[in-house]
Write an enzyme that holds these catalytic residues in place. Structure first.
Site, short mmCIF file in Angstrom:
data_model
loop_
_atom_site.label_atom_id
_atom_site.label_comp_id
_atom_site.label_asym_id
_atom_site.label_seq_id
_atom_site.Cartn_x
_atom_site.Cartn_y
_atom_site.Cartn_z
N ASP A 1 2.29 10.42 3.36
CA ASP A 1 3.18 11.42 3.95
C ASP A 1 2.37 12.28 4.90
O ASP A 1 1.92 13.38 4.56
CB ASP A 1 3.81 12.26 2.84
CG ASP A 1 5.04 13.01 3.33
OD1 ASP A 1 5.47 12.75 4.47
OD2 ASP A 1 5.58 13.84 2.58
N CYS B 1 1.19 43.23 -27.34
CA CYS B 1 2.33 42.56 -26.69
C CYS B 1 2.40 41.15 -27.24
O CYS B 1 1.47 40.36 -27.09
CB CYS B 1 2.12 42.54 -25.17
SG CYS B 1 3.37 41.60 -24.27
N LYS C 1 11.30 3.92 -0.47
CA LYS C 1 11.18 5.38 -0.47
C LYS C 1 11.40 5.93 -1.88
O LYS C 1 12.40 5.63 -2.54
CB LYS C 1 12.21 6.00 0.50
CG LYS C 1 12.02 5.60 1.95
CD LYS C 1 10.69 6.05 2.51
CE LYS C 1 10.61 7.54 2.73
NZ LYS C 1 11.40 8.01 3.86
N TYR D 1 -3.50 1.83 8.66
CA TYR D 1 -2.46 0.95 8.10
C TYR D 1 -2.14 -0.23 9.02
O TYR D 1 -1.18 -0.96 8.77
CB TYR D 1 -1.19 1.73 7.77
CG TYR D 1 -0.49 2.39 8.94
CD1 TYR D 1 0.03 1.66 9.99
CD2 TYR D 1 -0.34 3.78 8.96
CE1 TYR D 1 0.69 2.27 11.04
CE2 TYR D 1 0.33 4.40 10.02
CZ TYR D 1 0.83 3.64 11.05
OH TYR D 1 1.49 4.24 12.09
N CYS E 1 0.73 43.78 -17.79
CA CYS E 1 1.17 44.60 -18.92
C CYS E 1 -0.06 45.13 -19.62
O CYS E 1 -1.00 44.38 -19.90
CB CYS E 1 2.01 43.75 -19.87
SG CYS E 1 2.22 44.48 -21.51
N CYS F 1 7.01 46.37 -19.44
CA CYS F 1 6.93 44.98 -19.87
C CYS F 1 8.26 44.54 -20.50
O CYS F 1 8.78 45.23 -21.40
CB CYS F 1 5.80 44.82 -20.88
SG CYS F 1 5.71 43.17 -21.62
N CYS G 1 7.25 43.89 -24.55
CA CYS G 1 6.82 44.94 -25.49
C CYS G 1 7.15 46.35 -25.01
O CYS G 1 6.98 47.31 -25.78
CB CYS G 1 5.32 44.82 -25.76
SG CYS G 1 4.28 45.28 -24.35
N LYS H 1 2.76 4.61 1.12
CA LYS H 1 3.24 5.16 2.38
C LYS H 1 2.83 6.63 2.39
O LYS H 1 3.46 7.48 1.76
CB LYS H 1 4.76 5.02 2.51
CG LYS H 1 5.30 5.44 3.87
CD LYS H 1 6.80 5.16 3.98
CE LYS H 1 7.31 5.50 5.36
NZ LYS H 1 7.17 6.93 5.67
N GLU I 1 0.85 -1.19 0.00
CA GLU I 1 0.00 0.00 0.00
C GLU I 1 0.89 1.24 0.00
O GLU I 1 2.08 1.16 0.34
CB GLU I 1 -0.94 -0.01 1.20
CG GLU I 1 -0.25 -0.06 2.54
CD GLU I 1 -1.22 -0.38 3.67
OE1 GLU I 1 -2.36 0.11 3.63
OE2 GLU I 1 -0.84 -1.13 4.60
#
Length: 781
Positions: free
Chosen positions: A117, A443, A313, A225, A437, A407, A410, A115, A113
């Site tokens: 976190d 642009c 892991k 678990y 912008c 910008c 442009c 693990k 299954e």
């Protein structure tokens, strides 16, 4: 009348069952509203009969704050850690040691299954009732977190069914799903509060809050678990024990599998690793256990970990590296976004050299500077992000980061967005987090991104026009707006790198074919800020025509489901902008035809009331009750807007402050005109309280039904089929269950079809599906 004790007992059983189906099985049978109704019934009965309240009642999940900190808990059986493996050789060595310890060369039965976190915890049940929750701590001593674990709805306060041991300790992981974590951090950013670095820290921090109400507000989940102590007999198999626990209402991993042999273990690790990024929660590996408890007893323990279990892991998803510099990129809406350039670092299985910094507010919050040592996180397909600055490693040579004045693409000016909020009779303006912008489609960066979005599969779906081709079209100044795509000639396309006679013809044909498009797709293709595929569908299905969408006032737009005021203003300002209006007009002039335009949705017809209008008008000291009093007294908006001070003074039950607030607003000619314009639009759209009401029973013929699509639909794509079903009110699910109303099965249908047949779910083919749509006045594009 039924005995209150029996009523309370039945309601608790119903609520516990529905919570189990919702939070554990992810297969709810009733709506949230129905659940809330049952909960309120129980709450009222318990309030009337407090002597019948028990600790396992669903109403007792959130308790009072403890007088002091967490007390210590001694674990009866140590909560040991697991040995770690980092490659196939490590797993093979674990497997071989297990065979040697069991003195066999036969294949071993292994449970596998993810693990998770998160935070390891112990839950103690006596007589089936949760009596204690504790953290793992150092494995021998933990902390009592009973009040907090009780708030997590996937943890049963009382075990279901029967046959559970009188005393049972369940062990598992408390974690925070990715979606909940992201939403929680987004809310924190918006409120200027501290955000969590990752879901694991968020889960750990949430479960150790002294106030259970804070824990209850966090999106936490629990997954079992294994077991600690138990006073009763349980199956020898770990897998079978987990299934038994599931029948008692305990959540177990849906990824749990029983494997035979080493190759199956390695295959499982490979399969889960490939899916790691798409899982709805963070995992950092795979746990492998000898499935038989008898064999576990033979293998026994080492000083810190069992010999019968190990953890594989996956590569770490957080690493430290140096921020070299920050560049600024321009997106399709003009948003200027800071991007971190990093010293390359291997994180989450890939080499990362760039990371998002979201916006300038995030830079300020992190206090990040060029030259800083930073922690970078990568989880899934999400762009890597900087989550923390290692302040202790600063040398003093780091430099501050500021947004450019112009910008970088442009040269147009960059301006900070402003937020407009209305409430409590006031209009407040605040600086937004986004810089934009102002160059718009002049642009080239915005133009390229806008075109990439415009032609994408879920938008206009122009096949054969990729990012590289769009860049060439823009660079060669052949395309200056989306409408220019429909003016392209075959000879112009042939002049682009990578296009030959056939591919050029195919592209021109694909562009021509895209002129027939649904209203929802067209709205999505426009790239309105904050308007995704679902919001575009809501706009199309509720307002019905592009003309109404373009004219809709913000207050009209918030009548639509899931459209808030800020999104409404984005839509309104986009449509009122002269440049955007010109783009839409040009597209229509080039022959784009919008399909599935309809009348205003039945759910909107006559949905606005006078008291609701007055309540939304933000009059100081006039809330919902005051608005109702004004509406009842005046009867029409015109009478309300034309009233004088004397008549206003005679409004019954309205407070003096409320009357003063109304008088101030009525003296504001602009405000009065705004109300008249809003009412005029309500009348025009058919939303006004005097408009003809719809027969809600005929509003959406598939309302309340759940449909599933599987296989290949030859006449339309899955997304189009889904949109058509949603237009008829159906919920479209990705999986088949007993609640599924109809399965549409095209060629290539697999496991979903098999499951539907097993469950007796109605199955129709594509021809029957199209016939159903046509009977409802709908057809595929």
């Amino acid at each position: 009348m039924e005995n209150p004790q029996n009523q309370i007992k039945q309601l608790r059983e119903q609520l516990s069952l529905h919570a189990y189906k919702y939070y554990v099985l992810d297969d709810p049978e009733i709506t949230d509203a129905d659940y809330d109704r049952l909960y309120q019934q129980l709450e009222s009965l318990e309030k009337a009969h407090p002597e019948l309240i028990t600790v396992d009642s669903p109403t007792q999940r959130v308790g009072a704050k403890p007088d002091s900190g967490f007390s210590e808990v001694q674990h009866e059986l140590p909560m040991l850690s697991l040995s770690n493996q980092f490659d196939d050789q490590g797993i093979a060595a674990f497997y071989q040691r297990a065979q040697e310890g069991l003195e066999t060369q036969d294949q071993l039965s292994i449970s596998a299954e993810p693990k998770l976190d998160g935070l390891a915890v112990s839950l103690l049940y006596e007589q089936g009732v949760l009596v204690r929750g504790a953290t793992r701590g150092d494995g021998t001593t933990g902390e009592d977190i009973t009040l907090n674990v009780r708030t997590i709805k996937s943890i049963p306060l009382k075990l279901m069914g029967e046959g559970w041991p009188e005393r049972l300790e369940i062990r598992g992981e408390i974690y925070m799903p990715k979606a909940g974590f992201d939403a929680m951090n987004e809310r924190a950013r918006a409120a200027g509060e501290k955000v969590f670095v990752n879901p694991r820290n968020a889960a750990a921090g949430s479960i150790r809050q002294l106030d259970p109400k804070i824990t209850a507000s966090r999106p936490l989940e629990f997954c079992c678990y294994g077991l600690g102590t138990s006073s009763g007999e349980l199956p020898d198999s770990y897998i079978e024990t987990q299934r038994r626990l599931s029948s008692w209402g305990v959540k177990i991993s849906p990824e749990l599998e029983q494997l035979d042999g080493l190759d199956a273990c390695l295959d499982y690790i490979s399969r889960l690793g490939a899916r790691r990024d798409s899982l709805p929660y963070d995992i950092d590996g795979v746990v492998l256990k000898i499935d038989s408890r008898d064999q576990q007893s033979v293998l026994g323990f080492r000083s810190r970990d069992p010999r019968w279990a190990t953890a594989y892991k996956f590569p770490a998803q957080e690493q430290s590296t140096r921020l070299i510099a920050v560049d600024f990129q321009v997106g399709r809406t003009g948003a200027v976004t800071p991007v971190a350039r990093l010293e390359p670092v291997f994180v989450g299985g890939v080499t990362v050299s760039n990371a998002t910094l979201h916006n300038m507010d995030e830079i300020a919050r992190l206090d990040v500077r060029a030259g800083d040592q930073v922690i970078v996180r990568r989880a899934g397909d999400v762009i890597p992000q900087i989550v923390k600055v290692v302040v202790e490693q600063r040398t003093g040579e780091e430099t501050a980061i500021s947004v450019p004045d112009h910008c970088p693409v442009c040269g147009s000016e960059i301006e900070r967005t402003r937020l407009v909020k209305r409430g409590k009779g006031k209009e407040t303006h605040a600086e937004g987090a986004i810089y934009r912008c102002v160059g718009r489609l002049a642009c080239t960066a915005q133009l390229k991104q806008a075109l990439i979005h415009f032609v994408s599969r879920k938008a206009m779906d122009i096949d054969g026009l990729g990012e590289k081709a769009i860049e060439m079209l823009v660079d060669l100044e052949l395309v200056r707006s989306p409408a220019d795509l429909y003016r392209l000639t075959k000879d112009q396309v042939l002049g682009l790198e990578g296009y030959a006679e056939t591919s050029a013809s195919n592209l021109i044909n694909a562009i021509a074919d895209s002129k027939q498009v649904t209203l929802a797709r067209f709205i999505y293709a426009l790239g309105i800020p904050e308007v995704g595929e679902e919001t575009a569908r809501i706009l199309a299905s509720h307002l019905g025509t592009l003309e109404r969408v373009r004219k809709a006032l913000p207050r009209t737009l918030v009548c639509l489901p899931e459209v808030g005021l800020e999104v409404a203003y984005e839509i309104y300002h986009f449509c009122q902008d002269s440049h955007n209006a010109e783009v839409m007009d040009n597209l229509l002039n080039e022959g784009v035809e919008l399909e599935q335009q309809t009348e205003i949705a039945n759910s909107l017809k006559a949905c606005m009331t006078l008291d609701r209008l007055i309540n939304q008008a933000a009059i100081p000291s006039v809330a919902e009750t005051g608005a109702k009093q004004l509406a009842d007294y005046f009867g029409t908006l015109d009478a309300f807007l034309q009233t004088d001070t004397d008549r206003l003074a005679s409004v019954p039950k309205l407070s003096a402050r409320g009357k003063a607030g109304v008088a101030a607003k009525l003296a504001d000619a602009d405000w009065v005109e705004e109300q008249r314009q809003f009412e005029a639009q309500l009348l025009e759209f058919g939303i006004h309280w005097e408009s003809e009401r719809a027969d809600q029973t005929e509003a959406q013929s598939l309302a309340g039904e759940t449909w599933v699509l599987t296989g290949t639909l030859e006449s339309m794509g899955r997304n189009e089929a889904k949109a058509l079903l949603q237009q008829l009110g159906a919920k479209v699910s990705g999986s088949v269950s007993a609640k599924t109303s109809v399965l549409v099965a095209g060629p290539g249908a697999g496991s979903k079809l098999t499951k539907a047949e097993q469950l007796g779910v109605k199955v129709i083919d594509e021809a029957q599906f199209i016939a159903m749509l046509e009977s409802q006045g709908l057809s595929s594009s």
